[in-house]
Write an enzyme that holds these catalytic residues in place. Sequence first.
Site, short mmCIF file in Angstrom:
data_model
loop_
_atom_site.label_atom_id
_atom_site.label_comp_id
_atom_site.label_asym_id
_atom_site.label_seq_id
_atom_site.Cartn_x
_atom_site.Cartn_y
_atom_site.Cartn_z
N LYS A 281 0.84 -1.19 0.00
CA LYS A 281 0.00 0.00 0.00
C LYS A 281 0.89 1.25 0.00
CE LYS A 281 -4.59 -1.02 1.66
NZ LYS A 281 -5.68 -0.57 2.52
N GLU A 367 -19.09 -8.66 9.75
CA GLU A 367 -20.15 -8.01 10.51
C GLU A 367 -21.13 -9.01 11.12
OE1 GLU A 367 -18.61 -5.13 7.45
OE2 GLU A 367 -19.31 -7.20 7.40
N ARG A 395 -25.44 -5.57 6.93
CA ARG A 395 -24.91 -6.87 6.52
C ARG A 395 -25.17 -7.94 7.58
NH1 ARG A 395 -19.10 -6.41 3.90
NH2 ARG A 395 -20.09 -7.56 2.23
#
Length: 631
Positions: A281, A367, A395
């Site tokens: 990243k 979740e 979710r």
Amino acid sequence: MTPMTALLESISSPADLRRLPRSQLRALADELRQCVLHNVARTGGHLSSNLGTVELTVALHYVFNTPHDRLVWDVGHQTYPHKILTGRRERMPTLRQLGGLSGFPQRSESEYDSFGTAHSSTSISAALGMALAARTKGEERHAVAIIGDGAMTAGMAFEALNNAGVQDCRLLVVLNDNDMSISPPVGALNRYLAQLMSGQFYAAAKNVGKSVLKPMPPLFELAKRLEEHAKGMVVPATLFEKFGFNYVGPIDGHDLESLIPTLENLRHLQGPQFLHVVTRKGQGYKLAEADPVTYHGPGRFDPAVGIVAPAAPPRPSFTQVFGQWLCDMGAKDTRLVGITPAMREGSGLVEFEKRFPGRYYDVGIAEQHAVTFAAGLACEGLKPVVAIYSTFLQRAYDQLIHDVALQNLPVVFALDRAGLVGADGATHAGAYDIAYLRCIPNVSLACPADERECRQLLTSAFQQDHPVAVRYPRGAGVGVAAGTDLEPLPFGRGEVRRKGHRIAVLAFGTLLYPALEVADALDATVVNMRWAKPLDTELLLDIARSHEALVTVEEGCLPGGAGSAVSEALAAAGVLRPVLHLGLPDAFIEHGDPARLLALQGLDVAGIRAAIEARFVRNAPSAPVTLKAVA
């Protein structure tokens, strides 16, 4: 300064890219990286993740015949290079702005965006559907899912792998492994390799191998190299091949000379393929490489200087108010446990983790698990607080109903990003929580109007013996000091904030403050309702009987929202009054400046006043208020 991108400017579509000799791709990738950095610095947006996928994006479009071949990008915040290469380079200055490019893939935006993605772990399922659709229709096409390692912590990704491994189709899953989601990756999958390499069997075998092979230097050196690379050469292959995939990797995701031949080979193989690429990243921008979290989603900044903290601290955000409350309540009550599904920074749990590491759980991008995990903790007498974005709780709706509400367990849901969220757009807007929560038995929902109420209502929620959610928006409030005490507000009770005549405005949440401004102009009563469930029906009926018309205001969807609750309560009590409902319409609201978006929905001061006057007021704003006749 605008970067030099002469080669990139010659690319208006992937077809142009595929006409380039391979020798020019390195230069193109460098220009593409500079283009991403330049544009994100001007508009804000996701940076670290996009800098990390430059070479991978170039290689995928170079090898595969897009858009005929489908690319499905997981999460979607790694697709700026993809947008630039697919004809949207000149529109990048409009990124995440009203009427401009979305920060995520969007089918309505480009034929190259095969699937709209902004929440994680959906790519393999979608790409498998596309691959099997092509097989059903007799079409020769590939479907490629590009999924980050953080997204692999979600159960949905493994459900899709389990299904895909038994299918004969042209599916390629690319695992973009940068060892980092937004928060550091967590969980057994991430630790599995390290545990295997440090296990007793492996250690014993390694020691025996050293003692046997040390007298033979060539074999010893070979064994040492195999040991160093065993993590990539053996273990992931075992894991993913058990799902039925042909595993290849890991390979350097920034090495085009490795990426392109590998992708070309995989393109000609039959059955489901799995390519493991390792990226970094922030690649190519030293500041983002050193601190990818800070540069994950920055606002505007000078690339030559980097992100600079503001000279004067701004008003605390609701997220910060929650984070401080969590620490304070955690210090007072050792039963409190903090839970986040991979959003430690975004949900304000950084300090709580430092102070109470034994009561902090980041469960990864999972979740559903987060909610049922909280239910299990609550069963054993603990007081879990699930810090989750409103849009992400969607979710886990089944778990919310069946595992928490049905058993009436005392779980607190701290719903960040309630209402409109601005640049992230419809996928991240918390528009539906009032509607989807208030219909569930045993669940209560609080709507604080400001920072002080947010802290107080969190305390009120924590004191209950049933599930309670507290919804609050992104960013700062009006500047009301939150305080440091842990005093609650009365459960299920609202308050009259301004006494006026004829019209009463019932405000849910932070729209209380524009409602007060409107009320000053119209001499209306304003009620701070505070709770969408339970409604303060005693107060509501008292207001209804003493006023000629009611107006409800909420930053949530109108169908099934707080206004609907008011009308239902009035009807149940047999009280007939004209009611004007103001809130978010039955439509998805795209990205843009939050204040501008609210204004476009008529939820700023001018819009609320105009709506009230259009419905109830005949005379000019400066004249006394009179009501239209209502049948």
